[in-house]
Scaffold this motif. Structure first.
Motif, PDB file in Angstrom:
ATOM      1  N   UNK A  80      19.324 -17.452 -20.119  1.00 26.44           N
ATOM      2  CA  UNK A  80      20.767 -17.374 -19.693  1.00 26.44           C
ATOM      3  C   UNK A  80      21.203 -18.253 -18.565  1.00 26.44           C
ATOM      4  N   UNK A  81      20.269 -17.624 -17.398  1.00 25.29           N
ATOM      5  CA  UNK A  81      20.769 -18.898 -16.197  1.00 25.29           C
ATOM      6  C   UNK A  81      22.568 -20.049 -16.579  1.00 25.29           C
ATOM      7  N   UNK A  82      21.692 -20.848 -17.622  1.00 19.24           N
ATOM      8  CA  UNK A  82      22.374 -22.176 -17.840  1.00 19.24           C
ATOM      9  C   UNK A  82      23.490 -21.919 -18.818  1.00 19.24           C
ATOM     10  N   UNK A  83      23.529 -20.080 -19.966  1.00 15.18           N
ATOM     11  CA  UNK A  83      24.561 -20.495 -20.111  1.00 15.18           C
ATOM     12  C   UNK A  83      25.221 -20.316 -19.683  1.00 15.18           C
ATOM     13  N   UNK A  84      25.412 -19.465 -18.533  1.00 14.28           N
ATOM     14  CA  UNK A  84      26.691 -19.102 -17.461  1.00 14.28           C
ATOM     15  C   UNK A  84      26.967 -20.805 -16.592  1.00 14.28           C
ATOM     16  N   UNK A  85      26.107 -21.888 -16.138  1.00  8.15           N
ATOM     17  CA  UNK A  85      26.351 -22.952 -15.722  1.00  8.15           C
ATOM     18  C   UNK A  85      27.505 -23.192 -16.878  1.00  8.15           C
ATOM     19  N   UNK A  86      27.164 -23.142 -18.529  1.00  9.08           N
ATOM     20  CA  UNK A  86      28.088 -23.880 -19.418  1.00  9.08           C
ATOM     21  C   UNK A  86      29.039 -23.460 -19.417  1.00  9.08           C
ATOM     22  N   UNK A  87      29.745 -21.787 -18.463  1.00  6.72           N
ATOM     23  CA  UNK A  87      30.768 -21.346 -18.765  1.00  6.72           C
ATOM     24  C   UNK A  87      31.969 -22.139 -17.349  1.00  6.72           C
TER      25      UNK A  87
ATOM     26  N   UNK B  11      -0.322 -13.062 -20.662  1.00  2.00           N
ATOM     27  CA  UNK B  11       0.236 -14.491 -19.742  1.00  2.00           C
ATOM     28  C   UNK B  11       1.635 -14.888 -20.024  1.00  2.00           C
ATOM     29  N   UNK B  12       1.130 -15.195 -21.281  1.00  2.00           N
ATOM     30  CA  UNK B  12       2.623 -15.347 -22.714  1.00  2.00           C
ATOM     31  C   UNK B  12       3.991 -14.895 -21.980  1.00  2.00           C
ATOM     32  N   UNK B  13       3.663 -13.294 -22.078  1.00  4.01           N
ATOM     33  CA  UNK B  13       4.950 -13.085 -22.000  1.00  4.01           C
ATOM     34  C   UNK B  13       5.751 -13.004 -21.154  1.00  4.01           C
ATOM     35  N   UNK B  14       5.079 -13.023 -19.952  1.00  4.67           N
ATOM     36  CA  UNK B  14       5.879 -13.166 -18.558  1.00  4.67           C
ATOM     37  C   UNK B  14       6.584 -14.132 -18.846  1.00  4.67           C
ATOM     38  N   UNK B  15       5.765 -15.927 -19.023  1.00  9.46           N
ATOM     39  CA  UNK B  15       5.714 -16.658 -19.127  1.00  9.46           C
ATOM     40  C   UNK B  15       7.169 -16.313 -20.430  1.00  9.46           C
ATOM     41  N   UNK B  16       7.818 -16.014 -21.088  1.00  4.78           N
ATOM     42  CA  UNK B  16       8.553 -15.922 -22.199  1.00  4.78           C
ATOM     43  C   UNK B  16       9.749 -15.934 -21.225  1.00  4.78           C
ATOM     44  N   UNK B  17       9.838 -14.107 -20.594  1.00  9.21           N
ATOM     45  CA  UNK B  17      10.412 -13.605 -19.635  1.00  9.21           C
ATOM     46  C   UNK B  17      11.761 -14.656 -18.597  1.00  9.21           C
ATOM     47  N   UNK B  18      10.260 -14.999 -17.954  1.00 11.51           N
ATOM     48  CA  UNK B  18      10.681 -16.050 -16.583  1.00 11.51           C
ATOM     49  C   UNK B  18      11.722 -17.037 -17.410  1.00 11.51           C
ATOM     50  N   UNK B  19      11.835 -17.632 -18.956  1.00 10.83           N
ATOM     51  CA  UNK B  19      12.194 -18.468 -19.201  1.00 10.83           C
ATOM     52  C   UNK B  19      13.515 -18.471 -20.555  1.00 10.83           C
TER      53      UNK B  19
ATOM     54  N   UNK C 135      16.604 -25.183 -23.577  1.00 10.01           N
ATOM     55  CA  UNK C 135      15.734 -24.154 -22.744  1.00 10.01           C
ATOM     56  C   UNK C 135      15.677 -23.276 -24.356  1.00 10.01           C
ATOM     57  N   UNK C 136      17.134 -23.361 -24.850  1.00 15.95           N
ATOM     58  CA  UNK C 136      17.130 -21.687 -26.040  1.00 15.95           C
ATOM     59  C   UNK C 136      15.608 -22.856 -27.372  1.00 15.95           C
ATOM     60  N   UNK C 137      15.725 -23.729 -27.350  1.00 17.32           N
ATOM     61  CA  UNK C 137      14.761 -24.200 -28.445  1.00 17.32           C
ATOM     62  C   UNK C 137      13.243 -24.029 -28.314  1.00 17.32           C
ATOM     63  N   UNK C 138      13.249 -23.948 -26.886  1.00 19.33           N
ATOM     64  CA  UNK C 138      11.789 -24.061 -25.692  1.00 19.33           C
ATOM     65  C   UNK C 138      11.457 -22.277 -25.701  1.00 19.33           C
ATOM     66  N   UNK C 139      12.318 -21.278 -25.923  1.00 14.21           N
ATOM     67  CA  UNK C 139      11.980 -19.953 -25.437  1.00 14.21           C
ATOM     68  C   UNK C 139      11.680 -19.694 -27.297  1.00 14.21           C
ATOM     69  N   UNK C 140      12.980 -20.084 -27.963  1.00 12.75           N
ATOM     70  CA  UNK C 140      11.810 -20.351 -29.346  1.00 12.75           C
ATOM     71  C   UNK C 140      10.628 -20.233 -29.653  1.00 12.75           C
TER      72      UNK C 140
ATOM     73  N   UNK D 228      14.561 -16.105 -18.798  1.00 14.63           N
ATOM     74  CA  UNK D 228      15.671 -16.068 -17.611  1.00 14.63           C
ATOM     75  C   UNK D 228      16.746 -17.324 -17.340  1.00 14.63           C
ATOM     76  N   UNK D 229      16.382 -17.737 -17.292  1.00 14.08           N
ATOM     77  CA  UNK D 229      16.444 -19.900 -17.085  1.00 14.08           C
ATOM     78  C   UNK D 229      17.683 -20.218 -17.816  1.00 14.08           C
TER      79      UNK D 229
END
Length: 205
Positions: A38-45, A25-33, A108-113, A35-36
């Motif tokens: 990564x999408x924020x990285x696109x928002x920066x650009x 379940x944690x790994x599933x949450x990690x995948x979703x986080x 988001x990066x810190x939360x992923x970490x 992806x989020x």
């Protein structure tokens, strides 16, 4: 010899299965986080491009204002001035949006970490439990190797948690010995007061 799985008691095996389900379940949450993030990285650009376009618009509006000013047409001059002001306002808004996108991505990066470290710790603890059960039931296994893995995972988790709560370590900031000493006394004061207050959160570090 017997398989290691045969050396794990049924009750512990059930606990381990529950732990592995939590890990999945944690790994599933990690995948979703992830992806989020990564999408924020696109928002920066996108926001950086918008800020750049807004800044270029200011230059264009200032050129129009210069032309209107030279024409001595008061109405055109005033309209051009308003356009410059509007372009500058749009640039400030675009800069703020870009800054917000960068901050959100950093968080988001810190939360992923942190979640990644939590997954690593959970996995290491499960493996240690298995190894201890195998050893207790006569299996030949080096439990110390799993204990080391858990210790390392705990350190990784602690560092990741501090990055979320306090931000990344600023290695470029140089402090004198006196500044370090004063800071140490200051932070120790927080810890002592927190420890002595009965209804305060327990001192963590």
């Amino acid at each position: 010899g017997r398989a290691f799985s045969d050396l794990i008691p049924a009750d512990l095996s059930a606990q381990l299965e529950a732990g592995e389900a939590q890990l999945a379940e944690l790994e599933s949450k990690l995948d979703a986080l992830q992806r989020e993030a990564d999408s924020l990285k696109g928002a920066i650009k996108s926001s950086d491009m918008a800020a750049k376009a807004a800044k270029e618009q200011i230059s264009a509006e200032k050129a129009e204002y210069k032309t209107a000013k030279a024409s001595r047409d008061k109405a055109a001059k005033e309209a051009a001035r308003e356009q410059v002001a509007a372009a500058e306002s749009a640039w400030e808004a675009a800069k703020q949006e870009a800054a917000t996108a960068k901050y959100d991505h950093k968080v988001a990066k810190a939360e992923v970490g942190l979640l990644k470290a939590e997954v690593g710790l959970k996995a290491a603890e499960l493996e240690l439990k298995k190894a201890q059960a195998v050893e207790q039931n006569g299996g030949e296994i080096d439990v110390s190797r799993f204990e080391v893995a858990v210790s390392k995972a705990k350190i990784d988790f602690e560092q990741a948690r501090e990055k979320v709560f306090m931000g990344p370590e600023r290695r470029s900031m140089v402090m004198s010995e006196q500044e370090k000493k004063v800071t140490a006394y200051h932070e120790a004061g927080h810890a002592i007061v927190a420890h002595l207050l009965p209804d305060y959160d327990p001192v963590h570090k």
